[in-house]
Structure formats: structure tokens, C-alpha cells
Design a protein around this motif. Structure first.
Motif, PDB file in Angstrom:
ATOM      1  N   TYR A  99       0.805  -1.200  -0.141  1.00 12.62           N
ATOM      2  CA  TYR A  99       0.105  -0.062   0.026  1.00 12.62           C
ATOM      3  C   TYR A  99       0.801   1.183   0.030  1.00 12.62           C
ATOM      4  N   CYS A 100       2.007   1.335   0.667  1.00 11.59           N
ATOM      5  CA  CYS A 100       2.758   2.668   0.675  1.00 11.59           C
ATOM      6  C   CYS A 100       4.115   2.339   0.364  1.00 11.59           C
ATOM      7  N   GLY A 101       4.611   0.866   0.129  1.00 11.79           N
ATOM      8  CA  GLY A 101       5.807   0.837  -0.355  1.00 11.79           C
ATOM      9  C   GLY A 101       6.867   0.795   0.731  1.00 11.79           C
ATOM     10  N   GLY A 102       6.624   0.912   2.164  1.00  8.53           N
ATOM     11  CA  GLY A 102       7.658   1.024   3.190  1.00  8.53           C
ATOM     12  C   GLY A 102       7.823  -0.348   3.543  1.00  8.53           C
ATOM     13  N   ALA A 103       8.764  -0.719   4.509  1.00 11.37           N
ATOM     14  CA  ALA A 103       8.926  -2.045   5.055  1.00 11.37           C
ATOM     15  C   ALA A 103       7.841  -2.701   5.613  1.00 11.37           C
ATOM     16  N   ALA A 104       7.797  -4.090   5.255  1.00 13.19           N
ATOM     17  CA  ALA A 104       6.692  -4.689   5.638  1.00 13.19           C
ATOM     18  C   ALA A 104       6.985  -5.853   6.743  1.00 13.19           C
ATOM     19  N   SER A 105       5.930  -6.052   7.764  1.00  8.88           N
ATOM     20  CA  SER A 105       6.332  -6.863   8.836  1.00  8.88           C
ATOM     21  C   SER A 105       5.003  -7.899   8.994  1.00  8.88           C
ATOM     22  N   THR A 106       3.889  -7.541   8.290  1.00 12.68           N
ATOM     23  CA  THR A 106       2.817  -8.315   8.436  1.00 12.68           C
ATOM     24  C   THR A 106       2.217  -8.695   6.899  1.00 12.68           C
ATOM     25  N   ILE A 107       1.207  -9.525   6.739  1.00 10.11           N
ATOM     26  CA  ILE A 107       0.443  -9.721   5.421  1.00 10.11           C
ATOM     27  C   ILE A 107      -1.095  -8.991   5.825  1.00 10.11           C
ATOM     28  N   ASP A 108      -1.627  -8.699   4.517  1.00  8.72           N
ATOM     29  CA  ASP A 108      -2.909  -8.180   4.780  1.00  8.72           C
ATOM     30  C   ASP A 108      -3.791  -8.960   3.792  1.00  8.72           C
ATOM     31  N   HIS A 109      -4.946  -9.291   3.835  1.00  4.79           N
ATOM     32  CA  HIS A 109      -5.854  -9.902   2.897  1.00  4.79           C
ATOM     33  C   HIS A 109      -6.676  -8.761   2.171  1.00  4.79           C
ATOM     34  N   VAL A 110      -6.375  -8.910   0.747  1.00  2.00           N
ATOM     35  CA  VAL A 110      -7.146  -7.898  -0.143  1.00  2.00           C
ATOM     36  C   VAL A 110      -8.708  -8.104   0.289  1.00  2.00           C
ATOM     37  N   VAL A 111      -9.215  -9.160  -0.115  1.00  4.00           N
ATOM     38  CA  VAL A 111     -10.616  -9.239   0.492  1.00  4.00           C
ATOM     39  C   VAL A 111     -10.338  -9.980   1.954  1.00  4.00           C
ATOM     40  N   PRO A 112     -10.945  -9.141   2.890  1.00  3.10           N
ATOM     41  CA  PRO A 112     -10.779  -9.647   4.307  1.00  3.10           C
ATOM     42  C   PRO A 112     -11.395 -11.062   4.460  1.00  3.10           C
ATOM     43  N   ARG A 113     -10.576 -11.710   5.699  1.00  3.06           N
ATOM     44  CA  ARG A 113     -11.209 -13.101   5.690  1.00  3.06           C
ATOM     45  C   ARG A 113     -12.597 -13.011   6.218  1.00  3.06           C
ATOM     46  N   SER A 114     -13.052 -11.969   6.779  1.00  3.13           N
ATOM     47  CA  SER A 114     -14.387 -12.132   7.453  1.00  3.13           C
ATOM     48  C   SER A 114     -15.497 -12.105   6.226  1.00  3.13           C
ATOM     49  N   ARG A 115     -14.785 -11.704   5.066  1.00  7.77           N
ATOM     50  CA  ARG A 115     -15.869 -11.430   3.671  1.00  7.77           C
ATOM     51  C   ARG A 115     -15.595 -12.512   2.849  1.00  7.77           C
ATOM     52  N   GLY A 116     -15.111 -13.767   3.276  1.00  4.34           N
ATOM     53  CA  GLY A 116     -14.910 -14.586   2.348  1.00  4.34           C
ATOM     54  C   GLY A 116     -13.536 -14.886   1.913  1.00  4.34           C
ATOM     55  N   GLY A 117     -12.719 -14.007   1.834  1.00  3.59           N
ATOM     56  CA  GLY A 117     -11.359 -14.169   1.492  1.00  3.59           C
ATOM     57  C   GLY A 117     -10.393 -15.235   2.309  1.00  3.59           C
ATOM     58  N   GLY A 118      -9.535 -15.627   1.392  1.00  3.47           N
ATOM     59  CA  GLY A 118      -8.909 -16.955   2.133  1.00  3.47           C
ATOM     60  C   GLY A 118      -7.531 -16.601   2.058  1.00  3.47           C
ATOM     61  N   ASN A 119      -6.565 -17.586   2.623  1.00  3.84           N
ATOM     62  CA  ASN A 119      -5.058 -17.640   2.461  1.00  3.84           C
ATOM     63  C   ASN A 119      -4.731 -18.282   1.288  1.00  3.84           C
ATOM     64  N   GLU A 120      -4.868 -17.161   0.176  1.00  2.00           N
ATOM     65  CA  GLU A 120      -4.313 -17.549  -1.087  1.00  2.00           C
ATOM     66  C   GLU A 120      -3.243 -16.498  -1.610  1.00  2.00           C
ATOM     67  N   TRP A 121      -2.610 -16.926  -2.500  1.00  2.00           N
ATOM     68  CA  TRP A 121      -1.458 -15.977  -2.978  1.00  2.00           C
ATOM     69  C   TRP A 121      -1.902 -14.931  -3.802  1.00  2.00           C
ATOM     70  N   ARG A 122      -3.384 -14.783  -4.404  1.00  2.00           N
ATOM     71  CA  ARG A 122      -3.594 -13.961  -5.204  1.00  2.00           C
ATOM     72  C   ARG A 122      -4.570 -13.090  -3.981  1.00  2.00           C
ATOM     73  N   ASN A 123      -4.670 -13.421  -2.993  1.00  2.00           N
ATOM     74  CA  ASN A 123      -5.707 -12.524  -2.125  1.00  2.00           C
ATOM     75  C   ASN A 123      -4.866 -11.650  -0.986  1.00  2.00           C
TER      76      ASN A 123
END
Length: 144
Positions: free
Chosen positions: A84-108
Motif C-alpha cells: 500500500y505505501c511501499g515501506g518496510a513490511a512485517s505483516t500480511i494483509d488480505h485484499v478481500v478480508p477473511r471475514s468477507r470470504g477471502g482466504g489464505n491464497e497467493w492472489r488475495n
């Protein structure tokens, strides 16, 4: 410790292992040094950077599908840079949130810094007005 590339007996790339693991492979004589660089500290022993297996390992299973999803894999794929900002990352984010059906997938999933991950929360990037700088993709074995 640096990572050492492991080649199959036909010189095809297999994976990377730690320097310690590579030295164990050399002592067990299951691999030989294919490429090395001089030790910067003492200069006595060369440090292996690439080792080649003595006998061929069949790897048909690797071509049928890519590597399994993992948090560490997402961070490596994205170069530890926030999507999102290009800074140093330490976590991962789900593009479609898990609460809305997004899963642990490479494209999400994308790597994210804590600030952007918290700011986006349980929303999609468009709802949070946080456009992605990168497009998530499923990596191949060569990239991991």
C-alpha cells in the motif's frame, strides 16, 4: 548465515538451504560444491554458494502446482515491501478480508506494514481508499 542454492544432478535448481545444511550435505557426500566464494573473514576455506546433488532426485510433483501459500512466502514474494505505501513490511494483509470470504491464497494476500494493515482494517482496498501498488500473484518454484 547465507542461503545456498541446491541443484539437482542435472544442474536444474531445486531449492535453497542454509549454509549449515549445505555443509552437512557435503560431509554426508550427497552433494558436491558446484560454485564457491572465498571466505571474507579468514580466507582459508571457500564458502559454497551452490551445491549439486550426486544422484538425481525426481521432481515431477513440483511442476504440477506452485509452492503452498505461507506468510513467510508472501513476505519473500513482495520483497518485504508494503503493498500500500511501499515501506518496510512485517505483516500480511488480505485484499478481500477473511471475514468477507477471502482466504489464505497467493492472489488475495500482500505484504503490509503494521500502520497500513491497521488503517485498512476489515475493508477492501477501494473501501479504505488505499490502492494497491502491486498486483498479488502466485509465485513459481523458481521465485521462492
Amino acid at each position: 548465515m547465507s542461503a545456498v542454492l541446491v541443484l539437482n544432478a542435472d544442474c536444474g535448481p531445486l531449492h535453497r538451504v542454509s549454509l549449515r545444511h549445505a555443509i552437512r550435505m557435503l560431509f554426508r557426500e550427497v552433494a558436491v560444491v558446484h560454485e564457491a566464494e572465498p571466505d571474507a573473514r579468514m580466507g582459508i576455506y571457500p564458502i559454497p554458494t551452490v551445491v549439486r546433488l550426486v544422484s538425481y532426485v525426481v521432481t515431477r510433483w513440483r511442476h504440477s502446482r506452485g509452492p503452498a501459500w505461507s506468510r513467510a512466502g508472501v513476505l519473500v514474494r513482495d520483497g518485504r515491501r508494503c503493498g500500500y505505501c511501499g515501506g518496510a513490511a512485517s505483516t500480511i494483509d488480505h485484499v478481500v478480508p477473511r471475514s468477507r470470504g477471502g482466504g489464505n491464497e497467493w492472489r488475495n494476500t500482500v505484504a503490509a506494514c503494521g500502520r497500513c494493515n491497521n488503517r485498512k482494517g476489515d475493508r477492501t482496498p477501494s473501501e479504505a481508499r488505499m490502492p494497491l501498488l502491486v498486483t498479488p500473484y502466485a509465485p513459481t518454484w523458481a521465485l521462492v
